[in-house]
Design a protein around this motif. Structure first.
Motif, PDB file in Angstrom:
ATOM      1  N   ASN A 481       0.801  -1.222   0.000  1.00  0.00           N
ATOM      2  CA  ASN A 481       0.000   0.000   0.000  1.00  0.00           C
ATOM      3  C   ASN A 481       0.836   1.274   0.000  1.00  0.00           C
ATOM      4  O   ASN A 481       0.281   2.377   0.036  1.00  0.00           O
ATOM      5  CB  ASN A 481      -0.928   0.009   1.218  1.00  0.00           C
ATOM      6  CG  ASN A 481      -1.894  -1.171   1.205  1.00  0.00           C
ATOM      7  OD1 ASN A 481      -2.529  -1.428   0.185  1.00  0.00           O
ATOM      8  ND2 ASN A 481      -1.996  -1.870   2.331  1.00  0.00           N
ATOM      9  N   ALA A 483       2.974   4.110  -1.599  1.00  0.00           N
ATOM     10  CA  ALA A 483       3.116   4.716  -2.918  1.00  0.00           C
ATOM     11  C   ALA A 483       3.304   6.219  -2.757  1.00  0.00           C
ATOM     12  O   ALA A 483       2.905   6.820  -1.747  1.00  0.00           O
ATOM     13  CB  ALA A 483       1.888   4.426  -3.780  1.00  0.00           C
ATOM     14  N   LEU A 484       3.940   6.821  -3.753  1.00  0.00           N
ATOM     15  CA  LEU A 484       4.051   8.273  -3.785  1.00  0.00           C
ATOM     16  C   LEU A 484       2.711   8.834  -4.267  1.00  0.00           C
ATOM     17  O   LEU A 484       2.354   8.703  -5.436  1.00  0.00           O
ATOM     18  CB  LEU A 484       5.182   8.702  -4.723  1.00  0.00           C
ATOM     19  CG  LEU A 484       5.310  10.205  -4.963  1.00  0.00           C
ATOM     20  CD1 LEU A 484       5.494  10.972  -3.668  1.00  0.00           C
ATOM     21  CD2 LEU A 484       6.450  10.489  -5.937  1.00  0.00           C
ATOM     22  N   THR A 485       1.976   9.415  -3.351  1.00  0.00           N
ATOM     23  CA  THR A 485       0.669   9.998  -3.653  1.00  0.00           C
ATOM     24  C   THR A 485       0.741  11.501  -3.474  1.00  0.00           C
ATOM     25  O   THR A 485       1.743  12.051  -2.996  1.00  0.00           O
ATOM     26  CB  THR A 485      -0.401   9.414  -2.719  1.00  0.00           C
ATOM     27  OG1 THR A 485      -0.055   9.748  -1.369  1.00  0.00           O
ATOM     28  CG2 THR A 485      -0.491   7.898  -2.870  1.00  0.00           C
ATOM     29  N   LEU A 486      -0.352  12.184  -3.822  1.00  0.00           N
ATOM     30  CA  LEU A 486      -0.378  13.640  -3.675  1.00  0.00           C
ATOM     31  C   LEU A 486      -0.220  14.064  -2.215  1.00  0.00           C
ATOM     32  O   LEU A 486       0.553  14.988  -1.918  1.00  0.00           O
ATOM     33  CB  LEU A 486      -1.674  14.199  -4.273  1.00  0.00           C
ATOM     34  CG  LEU A 486      -1.779  15.726  -4.320  1.00  0.00           C
ATOM     35  CD1 LEU A 486      -0.609  16.330  -5.093  1.00  0.00           C
ATOM     36  CD2 LEU A 486      -3.108  16.147  -4.953  1.00  0.00           C
ATOM     37  N   THR A 505       5.981   2.407  -5.698  1.00  0.00           N
ATOM     38  CA  THR A 505       5.254   2.860  -6.881  1.00  0.00           C
ATOM     39  C   THR A 505       4.811   4.304  -6.662  1.00  0.00           C
ATOM     40  O   THR A 505       5.040   4.894  -5.595  1.00  0.00           O
ATOM     41  CB  THR A 505       4.025   1.962  -7.148  1.00  0.00           C
ATOM     42  OG1 THR A 505       3.477   2.297  -8.425  1.00  0.00           O
ATOM     43  CG2 THR A 505       2.975   2.127  -6.067  1.00  0.00           C
ATOM     44  N   LYS A 506       4.169   4.886  -7.675  1.00  0.00           N
ATOM     45  CA  LYS A 506       3.700   6.270  -7.571  1.00  0.00           C
ATOM     46  C   LYS A 506       2.323   6.381  -8.227  1.00  0.00           C
ATOM     47  O   LYS A 506       1.983   5.641  -9.159  1.00  0.00           O
ATOM     48  CB  LYS A 506       4.674   7.231  -8.247  1.00  0.00           C
ATOM     49  CG  LYS A 506       4.821   7.050  -9.746  1.00  0.00           C
ATOM     50  CD  LYS A 506       5.752   8.085 -10.327  1.00  0.00           C
ATOM     51  CE  LYS A 506       6.026   7.800 -11.806  1.00  0.00           C
ATOM     52  NZ  LYS A 506       4.851   7.927 -12.651  1.00  0.00           N
ATOM     53  N   TYR A 507       1.528   7.354  -7.725  1.00  0.00           N
ATOM     54  CA  TYR A 507       0.227   7.654  -8.313  1.00  0.00           C
ATOM     55  C   TYR A 507       0.156   9.130  -8.693  1.00  0.00           C
ATOM     56  O   TYR A 507      -0.885   9.777  -8.559  1.00  0.00           O
ATOM     57  CB  TYR A 507      -0.907   7.311  -7.334  1.00  0.00           C
ATOM     58  CG  TYR A 507      -0.965   5.837  -6.983  1.00  0.00           C
ATOM     59  CD1 TYR A 507      -0.844   4.869  -7.982  1.00  0.00           C
ATOM     60  CD2 TYR A 507      -1.142   5.421  -5.675  1.00  0.00           C
ATOM     61  CE1 TYR A 507      -0.890   3.508  -7.672  1.00  0.00           C
ATOM     62  CE2 TYR A 507      -1.196   4.066  -5.351  1.00  0.00           C
ATOM     63  CZ  TYR A 507      -1.066   3.124  -6.360  1.00  0.00           C
ATOM     64  OH  TYR A 507      -1.108   1.791  -6.064  1.00  0.00           O
ATOM     65  N   LEU A 508       1.274   9.663  -9.131  1.00  0.00           N
ATOM     66  CA  LEU A 508       1.341  11.044  -9.584  1.00  0.00           C
ATOM     67  C   LEU A 508       1.823  11.077 -11.034  1.00  0.00           C
ATOM     68  O   LEU A 508       2.737  10.318 -11.403  1.00  0.00           O
ATOM     69  CB  LEU A 508       2.303  11.874  -8.724  1.00  0.00           C
ATOM     70  CG  LEU A 508       1.935  12.119  -7.259  1.00  0.00           C
ATOM     71  CD1 LEU A 508       2.989  12.990  -6.600  1.00  0.00           C
ATOM     72  CD2 LEU A 508       0.566  12.771  -7.148  1.00  0.00           C
ATOM     73  N   TYR A 512       2.646  16.707 -11.826  1.00  0.00           N
ATOM     74  CA  TYR A 512       2.742  16.841 -10.374  1.00  0.00           C
ATOM     75  C   TYR A 512       4.193  16.635  -9.896  1.00  0.00           C
ATOM     76  O   TYR A 512       4.652  17.323  -8.972  1.00  0.00           O
ATOM     77  CB  TYR A 512       1.812  15.845  -9.682  1.00  0.00           C
ATOM     78  CG  TYR A 512       0.399  16.362  -9.524  1.00  0.00           C
ATOM     79  CD1 TYR A 512       0.116  17.329  -8.568  1.00  0.00           C
ATOM     80  CD2 TYR A 512      -0.637  15.877 -10.319  1.00  0.00           C
ATOM     81  CE1 TYR A 512      -1.178  17.821  -8.410  1.00  0.00           C
ATOM     82  CE2 TYR A 512      -1.930  16.355 -10.178  1.00  0.00           C
ATOM     83  CZ  TYR A 512      -2.192  17.326  -9.222  1.00  0.00           C
ATOM     84  OH  TYR A 512      -3.472  17.821  -9.067  1.00  0.00           O
TER      85      TYR A 512
END
Length: 536
Positions: A481, A483-486, A505-508, A512
């Motif tokens: 869980n 991740a690089l998020t905002l 992982t990342k979600y950007l 961004y």
């Protein structure tokens, strides 16, 4: 430059790069420090190739002096080649004791030494020096390998030592009672730019300098103005009218201009048959170039090392042919650094640690030692010797050793390798601190300082261009869980500096990342890519 060719060379030339980083696991009860630390004096138990690689994140370019005493490869030492090189030839060598009848014993020895010397070079400071003890069996091969690894331009000297005080029982033609120490610099040119940096043997000359004029210039002695061969012959008239010329068969020691200046500085003494010059002790305290033939009174015999061990352990035969502390004390004194880190990756009986502690007590230095020993006696002999000399040896003849030399050390075992597949399948997850050190050094090539990290923000270090962060937990479920998020990006410290962030992982998207000045690297695949990015 000619290259030494040996069987297996093609497989080991770059093997040190393929060796994985390993964890270093503290064993507090085997050390003497309350809290184990990689910044303490160190004893590391484990394969010395892997241990050297494991020390790189903390000690890359930090070691001032290396002394090693590798197997001489006499055929009677019982060592085996155990480097897991990916080659059928090398795999066939694994675990086989190298004896005198082994036709590949010189090849195996060269394969063993080359990657270790390459890692040792990486650990040396720019002004660092390495000393390697060896004898006739491999000195020619060692010289060739070290010329290649360190550069023949960085060769200092081959020092010769009389190791045995008797005739060897095995002597048939010559009595081979000598061994050698090869001395190389990490960068010899550094030593040649400043007289204060020269390699020097510090000799106590105070007994010869007994005169003093109480003028603040200290003690001095009187020297003649002539020498065997210095300046061209001339006659000089001093300001007081005394006429001087060098006696027949000799020459002036000083130039005319120097004599005039010395007279004005009240450094010429008249009244005897010939004038004499004052030579001050302060002017000769930088020592003298050491001889390449080492004097026994300076470095001792092997029997002295045996006697030291017997005194510490109360019995003989603890270790075969240990080097005396006098030899290592002489070598480390040549670098003239009381704060030096001194490394020995073939630690044996622990003579190097004993020497460092004794030298610190004598001159008030703060030198540190790093010992690596792969054999199972690392605790029983190597570390035990250090524990005893720290705490005191009741029956020792030396009063300082009897009372204890003081100091501390931390004991570490070589742990599991930190392989990418372990991160992928969660089989052997390193701690946050271990992975942080591995990532920071691998990505930047710079020393990792755990004291600068911040686990809350993920900060692990700083380069000239980036702040480096690690988003990681040694737990498989949590990793799924992470991740690089905002919200994570917004929580990072603000400022104008770029951020290099490692995460699973990342979600950007790219916009961004650009807005928050983040260079993202995915664990575990892209650690090495960061090197190129930061060098641009």
């Amino acid at each position: 430059m000619p290259r030494l060719n040996f069987k297996g060379r093609v497989f080991v030339e770059n093997h040190h790069l393929a060796v994985p980083f390993h964890e270093l696991l503290p064993v507090c009860e085997k050390g003497t420090s309350e809290k184990a630390s990689l910044r303490d004096n160190l004893i590391v138990h484990g394969d010395n190739l892997a241990a050297l690689k494991a020390l790189l994140p903390t000690y890359h370019g930090k070691v001032k002096c290396i002394y090693i005493d590798p197997p001489y490869n006499t055929g009677n030492e019982g060592w085996a080649y155990n480097d897991n090189v990916n080659s059928p030839l090398m795999q066939d060598w694994l675990g086989r004791v190298v004896d005198r009848d082994d036709l590949t014993r010189h090849d195996k020895w060269c394969c063993m030494m080359m990657p270790r010397l390459k890692l040792l070079r990486e650990l040396l400071r720019e002004d660092g020096v390495i000393f390697v003890s060896i004898d006739d069996n491999e000195v020619h091969h060692l010289r060739a390998i070290m010329d290649e690894v360190f550069g023949e331009e960085n060769f200092f000297a081959m020092l010769t030592r009389r190791a045995m005080h008797t005739v060897r029982n095995s002597s048939k033609d010559f009595n081979k009672n000598a061994d050698y120490v090869l001395a190389y610099a990490r960068r010899k040119a550094w030593f040649e730019t400043d007289k204060s940096r020269y390699i020097r043997h510090m000799v106590d000359k105070s007994k010869s300098y007994r005169l003093n004029d109480d003028d603040g210039r200290g003690n001095y002695k009187l020297d003649p103005l002539h020498a065997r061969n210095e300046y061209d012959l001339y006659t000089h008239t001093f300001e007081n009218g005394v006429v001087w010329s060098a006696p027949e068969g000799s020459y002036p020691r000083y130039s005319r201009e120097t004599l005039q200046r010395m007279e004005q500085e009240n450094r010429i003494v008249f009244g005897g048959k010939d004038p004499q010059a004052k030579r001050y002790l302060a002017e000769v305290q930088e020592g003298q170039p050491p001889d390449t033939f080492l004097r026994t009174e300076d470095v001792g015999f092997n029997k002295d090392g045996t006697g030291e061990l017997s005194e510490i352990f109360g019995r003989g035969g603890v270790f075969s042919q240990p080097k005396p502390t006098k030899l290592i004390r002489f070598l480390i004194s040549l670098v003239r650094d009381r704060d030096a880190i001194i490394l020995d990756s073939f630690a044996g009986s622990g003579t190097t640690a004993h020497t460092v502690l004794a030298q610190n007590q004598e001159d008030g230095g703060s030198r540190r030692f790093i010992l690596i020993e792969c054999e199972d006696y690392a605790d029983r002999i190597t570390a035990e010797r250090v524990r005893r000399v720290i705490n005191g040896v009741p029956d020792a003849k030396d009063e300082a050793l009897k009372a204890g030399l003081g100091g501390t050390f931390s004991y570490f075992e070589l742990g599991r390798p930190m392989r990418q597949e372990s991160l992928l399948d969660g089989s052997h997850l390193p701690s946050w601190e271990k992975l942080a050190g591995y990532i920071f050094f691998t990505a930047t090539g710079q020393e990792f300082n755990p004291d600068e990290t911040d686990r809350k923000t993920g900060f692990i270090g700083r380069t000239p261009s980036h702040d480096v962060f690690l988003l990681y937990e040694p737990d498989v479920e949590k990793l799924k869980n992470l991740a690089l998020t905002l919200p994570v990006a917004r929580a990072l410290p603000t400022g104008s500096r770029k951020k290099l962030l490692f995460a699973p992982t990342k979600y950007l998207d790219r916009d961004y990342l650009h807005r928050y000045r983040i260079d993202f690297q995915q664990l575990p695949f892209q650690i090495y890519e960061a090197i190129e990015r930061l060098d641009q």
